[in-house]
Write an enzyme that holds these catalytic residues in place. Structure first.
Site, PDB file in Angstrom:
ATOM      1  N   TYR A   1       0.865  -1.188   0.000  1.00 22.72           N
ATOM      2  CA  TYR A   1       0.000   0.000   0.000  1.00 22.72           C
ATOM      3  C   TYR A   1       0.897   1.233   0.000  1.00 22.72           C
ATOM      4  O   TYR A   1       1.962   1.239  -0.597  1.00 22.72           O
ATOM      5  CB  TYR A   1      -0.972  -0.066   1.184  1.00 22.72           C
ATOM      6  CG  TYR A   1      -2.166   0.844   1.002  1.00 22.72           C
ATOM      7  CD1 TYR A   1      -2.962   0.760  -0.144  1.00 22.72           C
ATOM      8  CD2 TYR A   1      -2.481   1.788   1.957  1.00 22.72           C
ATOM      9  CE1 TYR A   1      -4.044   1.611  -0.331  1.00 22.72           C
ATOM     10  CE2 TYR A   1      -3.571   2.634   1.792  1.00 22.72           C
ATOM     11  CZ  TYR A   1      -4.350   2.542   0.635  1.00 22.72           C
ATOM     12  OH  TYR A   1      -5.411   3.387   0.455  1.00 22.72           O
TER      13      TYR A   1
ATOM     14  N   LYS B   1     -20.837 -20.478  -8.901  1.00 27.00           N
ATOM     15  CA  LYS B   1     -20.166 -20.495 -10.199  1.00 27.00           C
ATOM     16  C   LYS B   1     -18.743 -19.961 -10.068  1.00 27.00           C
ATOM     17  O   LYS B   1     -17.795 -20.519 -10.628  1.00 27.00           O
ATOM     18  CB  LYS B   1     -20.972 -19.643 -11.180  1.00 27.00           C
ATOM     19  CG  LYS B   1     -20.570 -19.795 -12.645  1.00 27.00           C
ATOM     20  CD  LYS B   1     -20.886 -21.200 -13.153  1.00 27.00           C
ATOM     21  CE  LYS B   1     -20.612 -21.352 -14.631  1.00 27.00           C
ATOM     22  NZ  LYS B   1     -21.658 -20.776 -15.478  1.00 27.00           N
TER      23      LYS B   1
END
Length: 406
Positions: free
Chosen positions: A57, A112
Site C-alpha cells: 500500500y 459459479k
C-alpha cells in the site's frame, strides 16, 4: 423453455452413492454450507511487517499506479484483472427457479465463481445487477471493464440473453460467453461425439431433435450445425420451428432458415418419428411412446433438471445410450466440464473473444479425454475428472492463437 407434452409415468431408478448422499443432506447442512457466502479473498503477497505494508500500500503502491497511468497495459501485469472473471446475472432465469431477482441469484453466482477457482484456478467474483434493462446491463459492463478480464453471463432469460451477449461481445475487448448457451452446447457436442463413437456412427448422418428453443436449445442447434450435423429439427412450445411459421421471433426465424432440411411440420410426434437423437433442453416432458418411435439404437439426452424430460429407466427401454443433467445417473452432461477450461484457455492466450472454433475445440478436448474409455455408460468424462479443464484450456488457447484472436 416450455413443456412439449405430458409427463410419462416413470418408476424410480435405484439410487447411486451420489444420490443416496444427496438424499441424506439436511436443510441445516445446506444453509450452514452457505453461511456467510462461499467466497473469500486471499492475499498473494505478505502483509506481516511495516515494510510489507509500505510495498503493498502507500507509499509503494503509488509507483505502480503512476506506471499504469502512463501505460494502461501494465494493469495486466500488476493487478489481478487479467485473470479475473466476473459472473454476471440479472436473476431472470436461475436454474429451474425462473425470475427470482438479483439478490436471490447471488448464491448461484457465488457457486459459479467457486467452480472457476476449483477447476481452473481462476479468480472470479459474482456481479448481480438489479435491472432487466438491456441497455443498462450493457452500459454497466462497459463502465466496469477496467476491473475484470472476462465476462461469464449467467442465468439471463431468453430472448434477452441473445441481445445482451451480442452487444457485450461487440462492446468489450475481452472474452465474453453466456454459459447457459455455449457451455451447454459444448458439453452436448462432446457427449454426442462420444455416443456416436461408441456406436461407430457418422455424426453427419444423425437425425437430431432438439426440444426447447430457449438459450440452451438454440446454442446446441447452432453448434451441431457448425460441427457438420445437417439434419437438426428444433421444437418449441408450438411445435417444429419451421420456415413456414409466422410466429417466430428473430432468433427462431434465423434458426428455421438453417435447420429442418426435410421441411417437417407439426409437433413432437412428427419430429421424433425415426429420429436418431433426442436432446431435451426444455422444462417439459416427453411421452414414452414418442421415444419408442425413434430409430433403432437411438440416443436420448434428457437434460432438464431436476426432472428429466423422460425418466432414464424408461428411456433405456428404447434407447441404446441415455444421458441426463443429473449426477445420480450415468453420463452426466454438466457445464462444469466446459466453462472453467474455456475461460482459462482464452485468458492464457490473451484472446479478445471466444470464437465458434474455440467452442468446438473445447468439445473435442472433452471427448478426447475419454475417447479410449468409451462405453454406453461413459460417453463423457465425470465433472470431477481432473484431466478435463487442462485439456480444454490447452485446446482453446491453441485455437485462439491459430485463429488470430489472441
Amino acid at each position: 423453455m416450455s413443456s412439449v407434452t405430458d409427463a410419462p409415468n416413470a418408476t424410480s431408478a435405484p439410487q447411486t452413492d451420489d444420490a443416496a448422499a444427496l438424499a441424506a443432506i439436511t436443510n441445516d447442512e445446506i444453509f450452514a454450507g452457505h453461511l456467510g457466502g462461499k467466497l473469500s479473498v486471499e492475499l498473494s503477497a505478505p502483509l506481516d511487517t511495516q515494510r510489507d505494508l509500505s510495498i503493498a500500500y502507500t507509499p509503494g503502491v503509488a509507483q505502480v499506479s503512476r506506471a499504469i497511468a502512463k501505460d494502461e497495459a501494465l494493469a495486466k501485469t500488476y493487478t489481478w484483472t487479467d485473470r479475473l472473471v466476473v459472473v454476471v446475472s440479472d436473476g431472470t432465469a436461475v436454474l429451474g427457479l425462473g425470475d427470482i431477482g438479483a439478490r436471490a441469484s447471488l448464491p448461484v453466482m457465488e457457486g459459479k465463481a467457486a467452480l472457476f477457482k476449483k477447476f481452473a484456478d481462476l479468480n472470479s467474483i459474482p456481479l448481480v445487477l438489479d435491472t432487466k434493462d438491456v441497455d443498462e446491463i450493457v452500459e454497466t459492463l462497459i463502465r466496469l471493464r477496467p476491473s475484470f478480464g472476462a465476462v461469464n453471463l449467467e442465468d439471463i432469460s431468453a430472448p434477452r440473453c441473445f441481445e445482451i451477449e451480442k452487444r457485450v461481445i461487440e462492446a468489450l475487448d475481452c472474452p465474453v460467453m453466456h454459459d447457459d448457451q455455449h457451455g451447454t452446447a459444448i458439453v452436448v457436442l462432446a457427449a454426442l461425439k462420444g455416443a456416436a463413437a461408441q456406436q461407430v456412427r457418422d455424426m453427419s448422418a444423425l437425425k437430431v431433435v432438439v426440444s426447447g428453443a430457449g438459450a440452451a436449445g438454440v446454442a446446441c442447434a447452432n453448434i451441431l450445425l457448425a460441427a457438420g450435423v445437417p439434419d437438426v429439427v428444433v421444437l418449441d412450445s408450438k411445435g417444429i420451428v419451421s420456415a413456414g411459421r409466422g410466429d417466430l421471433n428473430e432468433v427462431k426465424a434465423d434458426l428455421a432458415a438453417r435447420s429442418n432440411p426435410r421441411g417437417l411440420t407439426g409437433g413432437p410426434a412428427e419430429a421424433l418419428a425415426g429420429a436418431d437423437v433426442f436432446l431435451g433442453l426444455s422444462a417439459g416432458t416427453i411421452a414414452e411412446e414418442l421415444i419408442a418411435s425413434m430409430a433403432p439404437e437411438s440416443i436420448v439426452f434428457a437434460m432438464s433438471n431436476p426432472d428429466p424430460e423422460i425418466h432414464p429407466e424408461v428411456a433405456r427401454k428404447y434407447a441404446a445410450i441415455v444421458a441426463t443433467g443429473r449426477s445420480d445417473f450415468p453420463n452426466q452432461i454438466n457445464n462444469v466440464l466446459a466453462f472453467p477450461g474455456v475461460f482459462k484457455g482464452a485468458l492464457d492466450a490473451g484472446a479478445r473473444r471466444i470464437t465458434e472454433g474455440m467452442k468446438v475445440a473445447a468439445a473435442d478436448a472433452i471427448f478426447n479425454v475419454v475417447a479410449g474409455e468409451l462405453s454406453v455408460d461413459k460417453i463423457i468424462p465425470s465433472p470431477l475428472d481432473p484431466r478435463v479443464a487442462p485439456a480444454v484450456a490447452e485446446a482453446v488457447a491453441a485455437t485462439a492463437r491459430a485463429e488470430g484472436v489472441a
